[in-house]
Write a protein that holds these residues in place. Structure first.
Motif, PDB file in Angstrom:
ATOM      1  N   TRP A 153       4.356  -0.031  -2.687  1.00  0.00           N
ATOM      2  CA  TRP A 153       3.912  -0.689  -2.679  1.00  0.00           C
ATOM      3  C   TRP A 153       3.737  -2.380  -3.004  1.00  0.00           C
ATOM      4  CZ3 TRP A 153       3.231  -4.416  -6.845  1.00  0.00           C
ATOM      5  CH2 TRP A 153       4.827  -4.528  -6.999  1.00  0.00           C
ATOM      6  N   ALA A 154       2.632  -2.820  -2.597  1.00  0.00           N
ATOM      7  CA  ALA A 154       2.741  -3.906  -1.516  1.00  0.00           C
ATOM      8  C   ALA A 154       3.726  -4.925  -1.923  1.00  0.00           C
ATOM      9  CB  ALA A 154       0.778  -4.463  -2.367  1.00  0.00           C
ATOM     10  N   ASN A 155       4.431  -5.142  -3.163  1.00  0.00           N
ATOM     11  CA  ASN A 155       5.108  -5.836  -3.776  1.00  0.00           C
ATOM     12  C   ASN A 155       6.846  -5.543  -3.147  1.00  0.00           C
ATOM     13  OD1 ASN A 155       3.345  -7.842  -3.963  1.00  0.00           O
ATOM     14  ND2 ASN A 155       4.586  -8.293  -5.893  1.00  0.00           N
ATOM     15  N   SER A 156       7.147  -3.951  -2.467  1.00  0.00           N
ATOM     16  CA  SER A 156       8.549  -4.074  -2.307  1.00  0.00           C
ATOM     17  C   SER A 156       7.867  -3.827  -0.914  1.00  0.00           C
ATOM     18  CB  SER A 156       8.602  -3.161  -3.437  1.00  0.00           C
ATOM     19  OG  SER A 156       8.123  -1.694  -2.885  1.00  0.00           O
ATOM     20  N   GLU A 157       6.572  -4.083   0.579  1.00  0.00           N
ATOM     21  CA  GLU A 157       7.008  -3.262   1.157  1.00  0.00           C
ATOM     22  C   GLU A 157       7.793  -3.458   2.350  1.00  0.00           C
ATOM     23  OE1 GLU A 157       3.017  -4.315   2.010  1.00  0.00           O
ATOM     24  OE2 GLU A 157       2.636  -3.071   3.683  1.00  0.00           O
TER      25      GLU A 157
END
Ligand code: ADP
Ligand code: MG
Length: 492
Positions: A153-157
């Protein structure tokens, strides 16, 4: 527009663009590691120049590389364009999938240009060495921790894509790689996914994963039995060292010193080091500062709590793996209620599934909430006794209600709406947003139960209230301007 005309470039234009690209790469290679350039800019190409907007367009073969190039190369590339092409131009990057095949006329041979030799393949380690290492260190691995079942997901990309890049070329892209984040958010999973991927692609590599506590035990034992040399020798056979939860090195001065030496040795030999921790290097104040700065030498990436949609996706993945099914609404409700970490999310799912089996009938929302309550996740439907925050003076119910009504009025006016709009079924963006703020205050400052909140706003379903507030809290945590606006409402 640009993408449409690329195929019509004359051969002169193609030559000019290729030459510019070569010159830029050579210039960037003076400040960036050529191997890093090769792994990210390999199939990229200068695909056009916009003289009106003063832009050099760089084409990127796919979205995965796009994020990396944007993050790591926008600055050096812009600087190069300004130095060697035109000081008033900048670089813009754009995904251009025609480059994916690697045989586009605008592409060049980077390996040759940057004179990167073929990778020196490390000598094959025979199985018995591996077995000896395994029994020496007692390596623990979880084969289920793979990239495939890690929901991105975006914040762990950044953490996720860097981990993938490392697994393809350990030691050469980001070294060391430092992952940090709160407990239960997937650090160990990601680290072991690197391991799983390396050993399936490069079976000759020796990857050592150690929880830091185990590493400390090994060091203490080695010192006690005068076998430090043996420990170091074993590590010599290791290509990739993974140390999980390095925060536990805090206060262990001797172990830190030994690890520092190991680190320097690995680093000098371009052997990959991956480290996880619950905090960023700069916040690990109980670690020697030289270790802190070593950790920050490569890539530092954090993992945050997944947002609601990702939590739903994680639950769906886990359900699939277990061959189980659950109604979408119920999955939603679990994802809304459990917002601490992924490990607890999994725990919650297990309890729900167990209940489902015991019941042998379809579960209701209430069943879910009851199950979650056993884990300490409450649905907040009890009547409040005191406001959850605010003045220490007891406030009468009547005066509280008045304060709340007046706050909702202020919020509505601020957004050019009426209180009735907020209480209506309208779902337009502005109404939903203002309503979320009012709900947030109702819960946070006035300690209202979800039941009262949904009744006040005329809603029929408390799950959507939880969702509304959560969405708002997530958004707010990243928006400083919003925090100020909220403060302004609260201060009145
Ligand atoms: P940490 O090391 O950060 O404490 P773990 O790696 O042990 O966390 O993760 C806890 C659990 O959550 C593991 O079972 C892991 O598989 C799961 N998990 C965490 N993040 C994800 C994700 N993004 N996708 C799928 N599962 C995840
Ligand atoms: Mg862990």
């Amino acid at each position: 527009m640009l993408l449409n005309i690329i195929n019509e470039y004359s051969s002169d234009t193609q030559d000019a663009l290729r030459n510019l690209w070569k010159a830029l790469l050579v210039n960037v290679a003076t400040v960036e590691d050529p191997k890093k350039i090769l792994s990210f800019l390999n199939k990229c190409a200068v695909i056009g120049i916009d003289e009106k907007e003063k832009i050099v367009w760089l084409g990127i073969p796919n979205d995965f590389v796009y994020q990396q190039v944007k993050k790591f190369f926008t600055k050096p590339l812009t600087k190069s364009v300004q130095e060697i092409f035109n000081p008033t131009y900048k670089v813009e990057i754009i995904t251009y999938t025609d480059l994916q095949q690697g045989n586009h006329p605008l592409q060049i041979d980077l390996k040759q240009l940057l004179k990167i030799e073929e990778k020196i393949v490390s000598p094959l380690l025979d199985e018995s060495t591996k077995t000896k290492l395994t029994s020496y260190f007692g390596i623990l691995f979880e084969p289920a921790y793979t990239f495939d079942n890690f929901v991105m997901w975006a914040n762990s990309e950044l953490a996720h894509s860097a981990a993938m890049a490392i697994s393809k070329d350990p030691g050469n892209v980001y070294n060391p790689f430092f992952i940090y984040g709160n407990v239960g958010l997937g650090k160990t999973h990601l680290m072991q996914a690197i391991w799983n991927s390396i050993i399936s692609n490069n079976p000759d590599k020796v990857v050592l994963y150690l929880p830091t506590t185990r590493f400390i035990d090994q060091v203490i034992k080695a010192i006690r039995f005068n076998k430090l040399g043996e420990l170091m020798q074993k590590l010599d056979d290791v290509d990739v060292l993974m140390l999980d939860d390095v925060q536990f090195l805090a206060g262990k001065d001797k172990t830190q010193e030994i690890f520092h030496n190991i680190f320097n040795d690995f680093y000098a030999k371009h052997k990959q080091i991956v480290v996880t921790s619950d905090q960023a290097p700069k916040d690990l104040t109980l670690l020697e500062s030289r270790l802190q700065s070593r950790f920050a030498l490569g890539l530092v990436a954090d993992i945050k709590m997944p947002d609601h949609e990702t939590r739903v996706a994680i639950l769906q993945t886990k359900l699939k793996k277990k061959w189980e099914q659950l109604d979408k609404e119920l999955v939603d409700l679990i994802a809304q209620t459990v917002d601490t970490n992924v490990r607890e999310l999994e725990g919650a799912l297990n309890i729900v599934i167990t209940r489902k089996h015991l019941r042998q009938q379809e579960l209701t929302e209430n069943d879910i909430l009851e199950s979650l309550a056993t884990l300490g996740f409450t649905n907040d439907t009890e009547e409040p006794t005191t406001p959850s925050s605010g003045s220490s003076k007891p406030v009468s119910n009547a005066s509280q209600n008045q304060q709340f009504t007046s706050l909702v009025g202020r919020i509505a006016t601020y957004y050019g709406l009426t209180v009735d709009d907020l209480k209506s079924q309208k779902r337009t963006q502005d109404v939903s947003y203002a309503r979320q703020i009012a709900m947030y205050f109702a819960k946070q400052q006035f300690g209202r139960t979800l039941e009262r909140i949904w009744q006040y706003f005329g809603w029929k379903n408390h799950a959507s209230v939880i969702y509304s507030i959560k969405t708002f809290e997530e958004r707010m945590s990243e928006d400083d301007a919003m925090k100020k606006t909220l403060k302004q409402f609260a201060d009145k």
